[in-house]
Motif scaffolding. Structure first.
Motif, PDB file in Angstrom:
ATOM      1  N   CYS A  93       0.647  -1.888  -0.084  1.00 57.25           N
ATOM      2  CA  CYS A  93       0.111   0.290  -0.296  1.00 57.25           C
ATOM      3  C   CYS A  93       1.175   1.112   0.316  1.00 57.25           C
ATOM      4  O   CYS A  93       1.868   1.328   0.580  1.00 57.25           O
ATOM      5  CB  CYS A  93      -0.831  -0.583   1.183  1.00 57.25           C
ATOM      6  SG  CYS A  93      -1.934   1.444   1.289  1.00 57.25           S
ATOM      7  N   TYR A 145      -3.204   6.795   1.424  1.00 55.68           N
ATOM      8  CA  TYR A 145      -4.469   7.194   2.415  1.00 55.68           C
ATOM      9  C   TYR A 145      -5.286   6.433   1.530  1.00 55.68           C
ATOM     10  O   TYR A 145      -6.006   5.391   2.419  1.00 55.68           O
ATOM     11  CB  TYR A 145      -4.493   8.751   2.397  1.00 55.68           C
ATOM     12  CG  TYR A 145      -5.876   8.365   3.161  1.00 55.68           C
ATOM     13  CD1 TYR A 145      -5.558   8.280   4.433  1.00 55.68           C
ATOM     14  CD2 TYR A 145      -6.970   8.970   2.738  1.00 55.68           C
ATOM     15  CE1 TYR A 145      -6.962   8.126   5.603  1.00 55.68           C
ATOM     16  CE2 TYR A 145      -7.996   9.178   3.773  1.00 55.68           C
ATOM     17  CZ  TYR A 145      -8.135   8.766   5.180  1.00 55.68           C
ATOM     18  OH  TYR A 145      -9.048   8.979   5.545  1.00 55.68           O
ATOM     19  N   PRO A 146      -6.421   6.192   0.586  1.00 55.49           N
ATOM     20  CA  PRO A 146      -7.394   5.716   0.073  1.00 55.49           C
ATOM     21  C   PRO A 146      -7.171   4.456   0.201  1.00 55.49           C
ATOM     22  O   PRO A 146      -8.262   3.651   0.685  1.00 55.49           O
ATOM     23  CB  PRO A 146      -8.525   6.547  -0.960  1.00 55.49           C
ATOM     24  CG  PRO A 146      -6.432   7.201  -1.390  1.00 55.49           C
ATOM     25  CD  PRO A 146      -5.758   7.417  -0.314  1.00 55.49           C
ATOM     26  N   ASP A 159      -7.572  -2.145   4.955  1.00 54.76           N
ATOM     27  CA  ASP A 159      -8.004  -1.402   6.625  1.00 54.76           C
ATOM     28  C   ASP A 159      -9.574  -2.513   6.986  1.00 54.76           C
ATOM     29  O   ASP A 159      -9.586  -3.322   6.967  1.00 54.76           O
ATOM     30  CB  ASP A 159      -7.408  -0.733   7.104  1.00 54.76           C
ATOM     31  CG  ASP A 159      -7.118  -0.751   8.498  1.00 54.76           C
ATOM     32  OD1 ASP A 159      -6.666  -1.510   9.022  1.00 54.76           O
ATOM     33  OD2 ASP A 159      -7.944   0.431   9.092  1.00 54.76           O
ATOM     34  N   LYS A 160      -9.930  -2.057   5.952  1.00 59.31           N
ATOM     35  CA  LYS A 160     -12.198  -1.680   5.620  1.00 59.31           C
ATOM     36  C   LYS A 160     -11.716  -3.938   5.232  1.00 59.31           C
ATOM     37  O   LYS A 160     -13.105  -4.515   6.196  1.00 59.31           O
ATOM     38  CB  LYS A 160     -12.550  -0.725   5.118  1.00 59.31           C
ATOM     39  CG  LYS A 160     -14.174  -0.742   5.602  1.00 59.31           C
ATOM     40  CD  LYS A 160     -14.651   0.030   4.368  1.00 59.31           C
ATOM     41  CE  LYS A 160     -15.933   0.105   4.965  1.00 59.31           C
ATOM     42  NZ  LYS A 160     -16.646   0.442   3.977  1.00 59.31           N
ATOM     43  N   VAL A 193      -7.319   3.251   3.828  1.00 56.88           N
ATOM     44  CA  VAL A 193      -8.528   2.992   4.632  1.00 56.88           C
ATOM     45  C   VAL A 193      -9.552   1.441   3.423  1.00 56.88           C
ATOM     46  O   VAL A 193     -10.001   0.679   4.678  1.00 56.88           O
ATOM     47  CB  VAL A 193      -9.379   4.099   3.748  1.00 56.88           C
ATOM     48  CG1 VAL A 193     -10.668   3.776   4.291  1.00 56.88           C
ATOM     49  CG2 VAL A 193      -8.993   5.558   4.858  1.00 56.88           C
ATOM     50  N   ARG A 230      -1.715   7.363   8.142  1.00 54.95           N
ATOM     51  CA  ARG A 230      -3.232   7.881   8.403  1.00 54.95           C
ATOM     52  C   ARG A 230      -4.884   7.104   8.060  1.00 54.95           C
ATOM     53  O   ARG A 230      -5.798   7.402   8.764  1.00 54.95           O
ATOM     54  CB  ARG A 230      -3.544   9.221   7.380  1.00 54.95           C
ATOM     55  CG  ARG A 230      -1.938  10.430   8.297  1.00 54.95           C
ATOM     56  CD  ARG A 230      -2.527  11.380   7.129  1.00 54.95           C
ATOM     57  NE  ARG A 230      -1.113  11.805   7.568  1.00 54.95           N
ATOM     58  CZ  ARG A 230      -0.445  12.234   6.587  1.00 54.95           C
ATOM     59  NH1 ARG A 230      -0.632  11.924   4.918  1.00 54.95           N
ATOM     60  NH2 ARG A 230       0.765  13.180   6.766  1.00 54.95           N
ATOM     61  N   GLY A 231      -4.213   6.184   7.695  1.00 48.94           N
ATOM     62  CA  GLY A 231      -5.728   5.163   7.022  1.00 48.94           C
ATOM     63  C   GLY A 231      -5.404   3.728   7.646  1.00 48.94           C
ATOM     64  O   GLY A 231      -6.495   3.258   7.751  1.00 48.94           O
ATOM     65  N   GLN A 258      -6.386   2.119  10.705  1.00 45.31           N
ATOM     66  CA  GLN A 258      -6.835   1.782  12.635  1.00 45.31           C
ATOM     67  C   GLN A 258      -6.880   0.263  12.311  1.00 45.31           C
ATOM     68  O   GLN A 258      -5.974   0.471  13.884  1.00 45.31           O
ATOM     69  CB  GLN A 258      -8.118   1.929  12.264  1.00 45.31           C
ATOM     70  CG  GLN A 258      -8.092   3.478  11.855  1.00 45.31           C
ATOM     71  CD  GLN A 258      -7.698   4.561  12.904  1.00 45.31           C
ATOM     72  OE1 GLN A 258      -7.840   4.265  13.478  1.00 45.31           O
ATOM     73  NE2 GLN A 258      -7.465   5.407  11.294  1.00 45.31           N
TER      74      GLN A 258
END
Length: 276
Positions: A23, A26-27, A33-34, A30, A73-74, A76
């Protein structure tokens, strides 16, 4: 729950596969991670897949840090791994400076290539989680090729993997090696093995995100296209260019307008009737 190295080790012990993808933004972070990826990896493949370099060796520490910060930042939940770039870990002291830089910008652990026992021992001794990398090493091998195809080469790679584990490696990537060897190394080591072109029997798999999305120009035997994103993007870019050229975009629905009273006042001024 945030994924830890301990959780990755538990997955190996429970024979549960580990999922990893590269990766660089950022997008994408996200979405990965999702999707529940175990490990998100800011690799030096950044150079050949995002920055237009011919080889991974051109990637600098500053470039890895720049993209690592965006990915952090993306992310979690996933474990965030970052590559030590070429020539930034030539000795244990240099490796420590590089690793701490990456950790300070959000990496949970770092990865390095080759037989770096002293470096791994130094980093691990300071509490830094290190992922080793054997087989084809893009930073050190000129051409991508399968490693460990002969008895002597296979035995040497297995023994090298054991040595890196003993030095303190927490995990190891096995790239472009025969499936039989990937299985043997996985069965021998107590740390997780992550394969890329290493067959079916490693503890987990990693792919370059561009390869699995269909953004890579040429198909790769060790990869699989899970989407044809490259073709979709090309079609979308062409349609956009054509519609702008022909005046089809934007349409009234894409525009914003002023309320009547403000528009009338503005147009009166613009036409010169009320200019002072």
């Amino acid at each position: 729950m945030t994924t830890t190295m301990q959780e990755l080790h538990r997955k190996k012990q429970m024979s549960r596969k580990i999922t990893m993808l590269t990766c660089y933004d950022y997008p994408t972070a996200v979405l990965q991670d999702k999707a529940g990826l175990d490990v998100i990896f800011v690799g030096d493949s950044l150079g050949t897949n995002e920055l237009g370099y011919e080889r991974e060796t051109s990637v600098t520490l500053g470039e890895i840090v720049h993209h690592l910060k965006a990915v952090r930042r993306g992310v979690q939940e996933a474990y965030l791994l970052a590559d030590l770039p070429y020539k930034t870990y030539d000795d244990p002291g240099m490796a420590m400076i590089t690793a701490r830089e990456l950790l300070s910008h959000g990496a949970d652990g770092v990865k390095l290539e080759g037989m770096q026992e002293a470096v791994i021992s130094h980093l691990a001794g300071s509490g830094i989680e290190v992922c080793a990398h054997l087989g084809y090493n893009p930073q050190f091998h000129e051409k991508a090729a399968v490693k460990g195809k002969t008895y002597d080469a296979a035995r040497a790679l297995l023994e090298s993997a054991v040595s890196l584990q003993n030095a303190g490696a927490s995990m190891i990537v096995l790239e472009l090696i025969p499936e039989e060897l990937g299985k043997a190394i996985t069965e021998t080591l107590t740390i997780p093995t992550i394969g890329i072109g290493a067959g079916r029997y490693t503890d987990g798999q990693v792919l370059i995100v561009h390869d699995m999305l269909g953004l890579t120009p040429h198909p790769l035997r060790h990869a699989k296209n899970y989407a044809n994103a490259g073709e979709w993007m090309l079609q979308a870019f062409r349609a956009y260019a054509e519609e702008v050229t022909n005046g089809q975009f934007p349409q009234p629905a894409n525009a914003r307008t002023m309320i009547d009273s403000e528009r009338e006042r503005f147009m009166g001024w613009y036409s010169g009737k009320d200019r002072k």
